[in-house]
Design an enzyme around this catalytic site. Structure first.
Site, mmCIF file in Angstrom:
data_model
loop_
_atom_site.group_PDB
_atom_site.id
_atom_site.type_symbol
_atom_site.label_atom_id
_atom_site.label_comp_id
_atom_site.label_asym_id
_atom_site.label_seq_id
_atom_site.Cartn_x
_atom_site.Cartn_y
_atom_site.Cartn_z
ATOM 1 C CD GLU A 116 94.751 99.509 14.965
ATOM 2 O OE1 GLU A 116 94.816 100.010 16.088
ATOM 3 O OE2 GLU A 116 95.234 100.039 13.962
ATOM 4 N NE ARG B 153 99.309 105.868 19.428
ATOM 5 C CZ ARG B 153 99.524 105.340 20.639
ATOM 6 N NH1 ARG B 153 100.507 105.782 21.387
ATOM 7 N NH2 ARG B 153 98.736 104.387 21.103
ATOM 8 C CG HIS C 287 92.783 120.048 24.494
ATOM 9 N ND1 HIS C 287 93.071 119.151 23.507
ATOM 10 C CD2 HIS C 287 91.984 120.976 23.946
ATOM 11 C CE1 HIS C 287 92.469 119.528 22.400
ATOM 12 N NE2 HIS C 287 91.800 120.636 22.638
ATOM 13 C CG ASP D 155 91.703 101.591 17.620
ATOM 14 O OD1 ASP D 155 90.784 102.286 18.089
ATOM 15 O OD2 ASP D 155 92.686 102.075 17.046
ATOM 16 C CB CYS E 184 101.948 98.469 20.459
ATOM 17 S SG CYS E 184 100.822 98.516 19.068
HETATM 18 C C1 PEP Z 1 95.759 100.628 19.610
HETATM 19 O O1 PEP Z 1 94.707 100.808 19.001
HETATM 20 O O2 PEP Z 1 95.878 99.809 20.554
HETATM 21 C C2 PEP Z 1 96.965 101.409 19.252
HETATM 22 C C3 PEP Z 1 98.134 101.165 19.790
HETATM 23 O O3 PEP Z 1 96.806 102.419 18.360
HETATM 24 P P1 PEP Z 1 96.219 103.870 18.737
HETATM 25 O O4 PEP Z 1 96.080 103.921 20.242
HETATM 26 O O5 PEP Z 1 97.175 104.851 18.186
HETATM 27 O O6 PEP Z 1 94.909 103.860 18.035
HETATM 28 MG MG MG Z 2 94.740 101.902 17.132
#
Ligand code: PEP
Ligand code: MG
Length: 610
Positions: free
Chosen positions: A469, A331, A224, A493, A540
């Protein structure tokens, strides 16, 4: 003991100055370096404020049967007092920056929720009655019991929840023992807060104008306090071993949130160097602001699209402030967190519609629920049973397809909002073609239902894209590209699943590397498949916002990047120095390497030439 008179022994020319020298030497503090995880970038310099742990020692004693009700009453009074304290913290926190308040508000709500008849409160009452022990001891015993269950699950998200429970427990014990809550009352302007651990509630007591940096012994990049430090733009280093015993309040500290280091009592030379670095950073920020209206165009004229990632609709202002061309990743799961109910179609429709209106014609990419793994939603508890490997379990699209009405509500909200501006739907954690086929069927069904009801929706239907991912999705990119309209590569991911390294575990953080040749090969393969099928592809994940990776990504055929608004101008600046031919040559050279260390060197050398 009496001290000896100065100069009592031996011939001394100036005994007084010798004593002064000795004292000065004693006072002269030695410079020390501590290393941890840099979780919030920037440089802060200031005096240490060492924070005590807040834990109060308690002793257990027996309660006679006839006084059990009274003891439970004493516990209830402590619960009420703790509730009042948290409510007043919430009011106080409302003066913090909006994003910080939002994050903190959720966490304080979670603590308040725990005080309303949770397992902790019920368990303590049962223990007082059954074990006939005092309330303080019952609180500690109950927390020990709950932590045993959590420890067995070995999950970063649950570990953070356990921290919350402990925090509430400490507050209850302080109320029971009438120990006043800890306050940062003696914090001088520009202090660096040093603590074993800090809680979100602690943060509400901090005046962001007084704190210039944080360092804690515990906590990883997903804790956090890391989130709070980032949203308050305060440099922070967490997970620093030996921190508390090595620093005293008043010591001068340099926090380097980029390098993840802490320098205690720096020598004048080092201090000067860091002051200059801090000034240089400020100058860079002023320069960057001038780029806002300029295009993200390479030296040879290739346009690159820069979009922003956001978690909460409130962050939309930052998106416009940094000049992003759209929202590349919303998200949506954050709309589901820290609340007692699920957001329905209508609520989500309004959120998406308002975002589209505020973005004035720029596209908004709504990612459907990415719940599961490290991200949990308490209201979905019954569907999210404990899993031995949560990251490999029922998460994201798998969960949405298991509860299709959830997905249908999100899709309906997006289709309706699409009547007000360009919306795109993005599906997370896809691992095969059947998932995207099922989603398409649901989108089609929802659209037909809305049309029958004469509800206005996007026409034509919004583009439907998928996150790449998992290695499985990347390697099936050609087949998936035939079924969807765009790809967004989630390198956070993708790196985790390719290398089998938990992205949230600080113990293996040194092994987590998106520059591993296998990860790069999957990115390259995905970009090429998108090119073959003529669909747009973006990155992303966090690497999209890191200037070191930009030339490589461009060279691999990525022309769209989505990142946190705070990184966008720096990336634009980098793009404007790049020549596409050189970027492609760099990418070819990188793809011939087998060693991530060598790849890093190639990227560094390329950056040095810019
Ligand atoms: C990712 O996995 O790169 C992604 C953008 O999604 P998150 O970070 O929300 O898992
Ligand atoms: Mg992800």
């Amino acid at each position: 003991m009496k001290s000896k008179a100065p100069g009592a022994k031996g011939p001394q020319k100036d005994p007084l100055s010798a004593v002064k020298k000795a004292r000065a030497l004693k006072k002269q503090k030695t410079e020390r370096l501590f290393e941890g995880l840099g979780v919030s970038p920037g440089i802060a310099i200031g005096p240490a404020y060492v924070r005590e742990s807040g834990i109060v020692e308690v002793t257990e004693y027996a309660i006679p049967v006839k006084l059990i009700d009274k003891e439970i009453g004493r516990f209830e009074a402590a619960v009420n007092q703790a509730t009042r304290q948290l409510q007043s913290l919430k009011t106080k926190a409302s003066t913090l920056p909006a994003a910080t308040f939002e994050e903190l508000g959720y966490l304080l709500d979670a603590h308040l929720h725990m005080l309303r008849g949770s397992r902790l409160v019920r368990g303590v009452e049962a223990r007082i009655a059954k074990d006939r022990i005092n309330a303080e001891a019952a609180v500690q015993a109950e927390i020990a019991e709950i932590s045993k269950g959590f420890a067995a699950m070995d999950d970063a998200y649950l570990a953070a929840r356990m921290e919350d429970i402990r925090e509430v427990g400490v507050r209850l014990v302080r109320c029971l023992t009438k120990t006043p809550p800890l306050a940062f009352s003696t914090l001088t302007k520009g202090s660096i807060v040093i603590a074993e651990e800090l809680s979100p509630a602690d943060t509400a007591l901090l005046d962001p104008d007084r704190v210039s940096g944080f360092a804690t012994a515990l906590g990883g990049p997903e804790s956090h306090i890391a989130i709070m430090a980032r949203s308050m733009v305060i440099p922070a280093v967490l997970g620093v071993p030996g921190l508390i015993s090595g620093i005293k309040s008043g010591d001068q500290i340099i926090v380097d949130g980029n390098a993840g280091t802490l320098i205690v009592n720096p020598s004048p030379g080092i201090l000067n160097e860091y002051k200059q670095r801090r000034e240089a950073q400020k100058r860079i920020e002023r320069q960057l602001a001038k780029l806002k209206k300029l295009p993200a165009r390479t030296r040879d004229g290739t346009e690159i699209q820069l979009h922003a990632n956001i978690e909460l609709p409130r962050e939309q202002k930052n998106v416009l402030d940094c000049g992003a061309e759209g929202i590349g990743l919303l998200r949506s799961e954050f709309l589901y967190m820290n609340r007692d109910d699920l957001p329905g179609e209508e609520e989500q429709y309004k959120v998406y519609r308002d975002l589209l209106k505020a973005m004035k014609g720029r596209p908004v990419t709504v990612r459907t629920l990415d719940i599961g793994g490290e991200k949990l939603v308490s209201t979905l508890g019954e569907h999210l049973l404990p899993s031995a490997n949560p990251a490999l379990g029922l998460r994201a699209i798998r969960l949405s397809l298991k509860i299709p009405e959830l997905l249908a509500a999100q899709v309906a909200a997006a289709l309706r909002a699409g009547a007000h501006g360009p919306i795109r739907i993005l599906v997370p954690m896809v691992s095969g073609v059947s998932e995207i086929r099922q989603v398409r069927r649901i989108v089609k069904g929802v659209a037909q239902r809305l049309k029958r009801r004469k509800v206005e929706i996007a026409d034509p239907l919004p583009p439907l894209g998928i996150m790449i991912e998992t290695p499985g999705a990347a390697l099936s990119a050609d087949a998936l590209a035939d079924l969807c309209d765009f790809f967004a590569i989630g390198t956070n991911d993708l790196t985790m699943y390719t290398l089998a390294i938990d992205r949230g575990d600080e113990q293996v953080a040194h092994l987590y590397n998106p520059l591993h040749p296998s990860v790069l090969r999957l990115i390259q393969f995905t970009a090429a498949a998108a090119g073959r099928r003529g669909i747009p592809v973006s990155v992303c994940g966090e690497i999209a916002g890191d200037p070191r990776y930009v030339a490589l990504l461009l060279g691999l055929g990525i022309h769209e990047l989505s990142m946190s608004p705070a990184s966008l101008l720096r990336i634009k600046q980098r793009i404007r120095t790049i020549d596409m031919d050189a970027a492609r040559r760099l990418a070819s050279a990188v793809m011939e390497q087998t060693d991530p260390g060598r790849i890093t060197t190639l990227l560094d050398d390329f950056s040095a030439l810019a």
